[in-house]
Design a protein around this motif. Structure first.
Motif, PDB file in Angstrom:
ATOM      1  N   UNK A  91      40.755  46.695  38.160  1.00 51.36           N
ATOM      2  CA  UNK A  91      40.002  46.043  39.228  1.00 51.36           C
ATOM      3  C   UNK A  91      40.929  45.672  40.381  1.00 51.36           C
ATOM      4  N   UNK A  92      40.448  44.865  41.337  1.00 57.45           N
ATOM      5  CA  UNK A  92      41.271  44.596  42.508  1.00 57.45           C
ATOM      6  C   UNK A  92      40.849  43.306  43.204  1.00 57.45           C
ATOM      7  N   UNK A  93      41.793  42.802  44.007  1.00 57.58           N
ATOM      8  CA  UNK A  93      41.530  41.681  44.893  1.00 57.58           C
ATOM      9  C   UNK A  93      41.326  42.194  46.312  1.00 57.58           C
ATOM     10  N   UNK A 127      40.978  47.443  51.322  1.00 53.30           N
ATOM     11  CA  UNK A 127      40.446  46.767  52.496  1.00 53.30           C
ATOM     12  C   UNK A 127      38.940  46.747  52.588  1.00 53.30           C
ATOM     13  N   UNK A 128      38.217  47.010  51.465  1.00 55.34           N
ATOM     14  CA  UNK A 128      36.760  47.074  51.528  1.00 55.34           C
ATOM     15  C   UNK A 128      36.100  45.691  51.529  1.00 55.34           C
ATOM     16  N   UNK A 129      36.884  44.634  51.367  1.00 50.75           N
ATOM     17  CA  UNK A 129      36.340  43.281  51.365  1.00 50.75           C
ATOM     18  C   UNK A 129      36.901  42.548  52.589  1.00 50.75           C
ATOM     19  N   UNK A 155      30.674  33.648  37.355  1.00 55.28           N
ATOM     20  CA  UNK A 155      31.992  34.111  37.767  1.00 55.28           C
ATOM     21  C   UNK A 155      32.459  35.238  36.851  1.00 55.28           C
ATOM     22  N   UNK A 156      33.411  36.002  37.335  1.00 58.30           N
ATOM     23  CA  UNK A 156      33.990  37.110  36.581  1.00 58.30           C
ATOM     24  C   UNK A 156      35.468  36.817  36.368  1.00 58.30           C
ATOM     25  N   UNK A 157      36.066  37.491  35.409  1.00 58.86           N
ATOM     26  CA  UNK A 157      37.490  37.288  35.127  1.00 58.86           C
ATOM     27  C   UNK A 157      38.340  37.370  36.388  1.00 58.86           C
ATOM     28  N   UNK A 158      38.014  38.314  37.269  1.00 56.69           N
ATOM     29  CA  UNK A 158      38.805  38.505  38.485  1.00 56.69           C
ATOM     30  C   UNK A 158      38.535  37.452  39.545  1.00 56.69           C
ATOM     31  N   UNK A 159      37.490  36.643  39.376  1.00 58.18           N
ATOM     32  CA  UNK A 159      37.063  35.769  40.466  1.00 58.18           C
ATOM     33  C   UNK A 159      37.233  34.286  40.152  1.00 58.18           C
ATOM     34  N   UNK A 160      38.071  33.947  39.163  1.00 51.84           N
ATOM     35  CA  UNK A 160      38.310  32.552  38.835  1.00 51.84           C
ATOM     36  C   UNK A 160      39.762  32.186  39.125  1.00 51.84           C
ATOM     37  N   UNK A 161      39.962  30.916  39.417  1.00 51.45           N
ATOM     38  CA  UNK A 161      41.298  30.361  39.633  1.00 51.45           C
ATOM     39  C   UNK A 161      41.315  28.971  39.030  1.00 51.45           C
ATOM     40  N   UNK A 201      31.162  34.083  48.769  1.00 53.01           N
ATOM     41  CA  UNK A 201      31.655  35.298  49.431  1.00 53.01           C
ATOM     42  C   UNK A 201      32.292  36.218  48.396  1.00 53.01           C
ATOM     43  N   UNK A 202      32.032  37.520  48.504  1.00 57.63           N
ATOM     44  CA  UNK A 202      32.656  38.504  47.616  1.00 57.63           C
ATOM     45  C   UNK A 202      34.102  38.716  48.055  1.00 57.63           C
ATOM     46  N   UNK A 203      35.031  38.261  47.241  1.00 59.63           N
ATOM     47  CA  UNK A 203      36.449  38.332  47.595  1.00 59.63           C
ATOM     48  C   UNK A 203      37.249  39.232  46.671  1.00 59.63           C
ATOM     49  N   UNK A 204      36.655  39.662  45.555  1.00 59.56           N
ATOM     50  CA  UNK A 204      37.354  40.507  44.585  1.00 59.56           C
ATOM     51  C   UNK A 204      36.434  41.646  44.164  1.00 59.56           C
TER      52      UNK A 204
END
Length: 314
Positions: A91-93, A127-129, A155-161, A201-204
């Motif tokens: 996946x990606x940020x 750069x798609x986000x 939330x998804x694994x990639x979208x938590x902090x 906002x979709x960030x990842x």
């Protein structure tokens, strides 16, 4: 003082994707981070690809295969940043993810648990986000279970902090030996201890698989993290509206599982799941009860396909 991040990436046979994944972190507009890749016994070229990246912020840890939960826990132990984030190796940020979380964390020092929306796509496009709007659309979520019951993707694994000190105190954070729902288990327990600050906002990015076989498989039962959630709710660890929402969420999940068992032809197990989930007291549960009582397996399958067609059309 600038906040620093530890990005934990578990790696197992994702050599095809991991370079782009790491580059999506190295391309962040916010520069204060380390990347901790935990190779979980890969047999492909993934570890060598990571090792060849010439950036001191990229750290590779290797361990025998023990599953994604053990790999993430190992990464948490090695983290030194103020905030820990996670990223799956395929996946990606988006370029503004860490910058956005850093701004939210600085503005809300009392918040431990942060989340954002995520973009589902078949392939990674650099750069798609785009840059998020200002002011950021954020909301405080004090009842994560009710949020999920309202058909919110959560939330998804990639979208938590999560702030590292509080996260480290929960180690082992991910249940070792589990690879389905092991992340939701942690988000559930975090939401019970801390308020979630959610940015819509979709960030990842999250890579979705090409649809596979439509062949019906026997249901595997309720996932352990739902069983543990029900146990916490019934034992009194959860109270008030959070307890009620948790039991309804579990009940609705058992209702969906009951319909799967009905499609397979196991009406007895379908009824058992409904009995275990009777506390849902929801329209979803009542419809499932009527279906299990009166539908044949073929009727249940046709109903699911009809319902799926309506959802796509909407």
């Amino acid at each position: 003082m600038m906040l620093s991040f530890s990005v934990v990436i578990p790696l197992y046979n994702k050599g095809r994707y991991v370079y782009d994944t790491i580059q999506s972190v190295l391309g962040q507009t916010y520069r204060h981070f380390e990347i901790i890749v935990v190779d979980d016994g890969s047999t492909d070229d993934g570890p060598s690809i990571v090792g060849a990246i010439d950036d001191e912020r990229v750290k590779l840890i290797r361990q025998p295969n023990g599953g994604v939960s053990r790999a993430r826990n190992r990464g948490i132990d090695a983290a030194t940043g103020d905030i820990v984030t996670f990223l799956d190796a395929d996946d990606w940020y988006g370029p503004y993810y860490l910058e956005t979380v850093a701004a939210l964390a600085a503005e809300h020092p009392e918040i431990v648990f942060f989340g954002c929306a995520y973009h589902r796509a078949l392939e990674y496009v650099p750069g798609d986000l785009s840059r998020p709007p200002q002011p950021l659309p954020v909301s405080v979520q004090s009842n994560y279970y009710e949020l999920l019951r309202q058909h919110h993707p959560g939330v998804h694994t990639n979208s938590v902090a999560i702030r590292r000190m509080q996260l480290a105190a929960m180690q082992p954070c991910f249940p070792v030996g589990e690879s389905h729902g092991e992340d939701q288990d942690l988000w559930f327990r975090l939401s019970e201890k801390f308020t979630l600050l959610y940015c819509s906002v979709m960030l990842v990015g999250y890579r979705i698989d090409v649809p596979g076989s439509l062949m019906m498989l026997r249901p595997k039962g309720m996932l352990p993290y739902f069983e543990r959630l029900q146990q916490r709710a019934l034992s009194g660890q959860l109270t008030g509206e959070q307890r009620r929402s948790a039991l309804r969420l579990v009940g609705d999940s058992r209702s969906a599982l009951a319909r799967e068992y009905l499609e397979y032809g196991d009406r007895a197990e379908a009824f058992r799941q409904l009995r275990l989930g009777w506390r849902a007291c929801s329209q979803h549960w009542l419809i499932s009860l009527l279906m299990v009582a009166g539908f044949s397996p073929k009727m249940a399958l046709r109903f699911r396909k009809w319902r799926g067609g309506r959802a796509q059309a909407g």
